[in-house]
Design a protein around this motif. Structure first.
Motif, PDB file in Angstrom:
ATOM      1  N   SER A  78      45.644  39.628  28.396  1.00 28.51           N
ATOM      2  CA  SER A  78      45.715  38.438  27.536  1.00 28.51           C
ATOM      3  C   SER A  78      44.540  38.397  26.555  1.00 28.51           C
ATOM      4  O   SER A  78      44.720  38.080  25.377  1.00 28.51           O
ATOM      5  CB  SER A  78      45.769  37.157  28.376  1.00 28.51           C
ATOM      6  N   GLU A  99      33.132  41.845  29.055  1.00 31.29           N
ATOM      7  CA  GLU A  99      33.937  42.308  30.193  1.00 31.29           C
ATOM      8  C   GLU A  99      33.012  42.708  31.351  1.00 31.29           C
ATOM      9  O   GLU A  99      32.136  43.557  31.179  1.00 31.29           O
ATOM     10  CB  GLU A  99      34.823  43.494  29.764  1.00 31.29           C
ATOM     11  N   GLY A 107      43.843  43.833  34.999  1.00 31.84           N
ATOM     12  CA  GLY A 107      44.817  44.239  36.016  1.00 31.84           C
ATOM     13  C   GLY A 107      46.057  44.900  35.450  1.00 31.84           C
ATOM     14  O   GLY A 107      47.055  45.039  36.167  1.00 31.84           O
ATOM     15  N   VAL A 172      29.785  37.276  32.283  1.00 30.96           N
ATOM     16  CA  VAL A 172      29.423  35.921  31.846  1.00 30.96           C
ATOM     17  C   VAL A 172      29.077  35.134  33.115  1.00 30.96           C
ATOM     18  O   VAL A 172      29.894  35.005  34.021  1.00 30.96           O
ATOM     19  CB  VAL A 172      30.578  35.253  31.071  1.00 30.96           C
ATOM     20  N   PHE A 243      35.176  37.602  40.392  1.00 33.01           N
ATOM     21  CA  PHE A 243      34.808  37.222  39.032  1.00 33.01           C
ATOM     22  C   PHE A 243      35.882  36.357  38.374  1.00 33.01           C
ATOM     23  O   PHE A 243      35.630  35.704  37.390  1.00 33.01           O
ATOM     24  CB  PHE A 243      34.584  38.464  38.163  1.00 33.01           C
ATOM     25  N   MET A 293      46.220  34.553  33.125  1.00 32.45           N
ATOM     26  CA  MET A 293      46.353  33.957  34.462  1.00 32.45           C
ATOM     27  C   MET A 293      45.292  32.912  34.749  1.00 32.45           C
ATOM     28  O   MET A 293      45.443  32.128  35.689  1.00 32.45           O
ATOM     29  CB  MET A 293      46.321  35.055  35.532  1.00 32.45           C
ATOM     30  N   ARG A 303      52.125  31.691  40.347  1.00 33.77           N
ATOM     31  CA  ARG A 303      51.759  33.064  40.026  1.00 33.77           C
ATOM     32  C   ARG A 303      52.986  33.758  39.478  1.00 33.77           C
ATOM     33  O   ARG A 303      54.116  33.378  39.768  1.00 33.77           O
ATOM     34  CB  ARG A 303      51.177  33.785  41.229  1.00 33.77           C
TER      35      ARG A 303
END
Ligand code: FAD
Length: 327
Positions: A78, A99, A107, A172, A243, A293, A303
């Motif tokens: 995304s 990242e 994923g 982050v 994460f 997600m 989900r």
């Protein structure tokens, strides 16, 4: 019956003959003239030159992107889709992608249960067409032969935009916030970053302060510069995990009116629709956007399982909203 060895011998010989009769062409054909490569040599280099080639560029980028227009947290399907749409339409915007993993892509390197194929429901195939990713058309849905083909193609296109910088192996750790109104409103104004390896070892090491990337559109005193469009954060850190769902979890601590929805059980039809519907600007905190997600975690959608149309489309939708903000 035992397999005939004669057939394979004939085939091997024919192949060898064909190979011998066809000139071999590759990138180094013009510089290697000997059969045993004895004439091959690399040009000379100093070790320090290699070091400077890397560090000068990295620190130049850190300087350039210390103030960014768009900060995308997470480089999964995304986040990459959003980066593609924004970078393609606005080459003037500085887009930093942070990242946590060494390998970007999130994923989307496999389908479900480690299978290869990637399923996308129409009309997400239009994005595949734009990116020139081949697929099999199965009517209501399409199948890319390997999820890695999708992920590597989007990634390569995103990284080629001169206004995009990917900082990988960088996590982050927090959001920079500022007061935004008389009633205690808060806005996000940047992200707090650290090398992921450092982030993972805060418990065992001390004195490892983080770094910061600020959003554009602020003055030196930290107040908004009304003459400029302010930057935005798009969080796409995926579903919950060590994460994952990072900003969703942080944002509910900032926006006291919001509770974390938590991802619900698997329901592909509702999940994909819910993620796309919820993608875009977050109404509770200015300058904050979500896609992928992480939306399911924030809003409590189902989900989706291994179908990836909503990842690409939610990224495109969030990207479009961000473009409208900067219009
Ligand atoms: C084997 C397999 C099984 C799957 N099963 C399911 C399933 O059961 N249900 C389902 O809904 N989907 C499932 N999927 C689909 C898929 O994992 C995700 O739904 C999809 O990849 C999510 O895309 P995304 O862009 O939202 O986030 P992701 O692809 O997860 O990308 C998020 C990225 O953000 C990075 N990140 C996270 N936190 C931070 C931080 N603080 N700082 C910087 N970076 C950060 C991560 O490292 C990651 O690269 C599955 C996929 C696979 C391969």
């Amino acid at each position: 019956m035992a397999p005939s060895t004669e057939v394979s011998t004939v085939t091997d010989t024919q192949a060898q003959l064909q190979l011998n009769s066809t000139p071999i062409n590759h990138a180094l054909s013009d510089v290697v003239k000997t059969d045993d490569w004895s004439d091959f040599a690399f040009r000379p280099i100093r070790e320090s030159t290699v070091s400077r080639a890397m560090t000068s560029r990295y620190f130049h980028d850190m300087d350039k992107f210390a103030v960014s227009d768009v900060i995308i947290v997470g480089c999964g399907s995304s986040g990459m889709s959003a980066a593609y749409v924004i970078a393609k339409n606005r080459p003037d915007l500085k887009i930093a992608i942070i990242e946590a993993n060494v390998a970007p892509g999130g994923g989307a390197w496999l389908g479900g249960q480690l299978f290869s194929a990637m399923v996308m429901r129409k009309p997400a195939d239009l994005f595949l067409k734009e990116l020139e990713i081949p697929f099999e058309d199965e009517g209501d849905y399409v199948v890319v032969k390997h999820a890695a083909l999708f992920t590597s193609t989007v990634l390569s296109k995103v990284l080629q935009f001169p206004n995009v910088k990917l900082f990988n192996a960088t996590a982050v750790e927090d959001l920079v916030t500022r007061p935004a109104g008389p009633n205690g409103e808060i806005t996000v104004a940047g992200v707090v970053t650290n090398w992921t390896l450092v982030t993972q070892h805060h418990d065992s090491q001390c004195c490892m302060d983080p770094n910061v990337i600020e959003l554009s559109g602020y003055k030196n005193d930290g107040t908004r510069d009304p003459s400029k469009k302010h930057g935005v954060i798009l969080s796409t850190t995926g579903h919950d995990g060590p994460f994952g769902a990072f900003s969703a979890k942080r944002i509910v601590a900032i926006d006291t009116n919001k509770k974390l929805g938590g991802m619900k059980g698997l329901d592909m039809n509702n999940a994909e629709a819910g993620v796309v519907k919820g993608a875009g600007a977050y109404s509770g905190v200015e300058s904050m956007y979500f896609a992928g997600m992480e939306v399911a975690e924030l809003e409590g959608c189902n989900r989706m399982g291994p179908t990836f149309g909503a990842m690409a489309v939610s990224g495109i939708k969030a990207g479009e909203e961000i473009l409208k903000h900067f219009a």
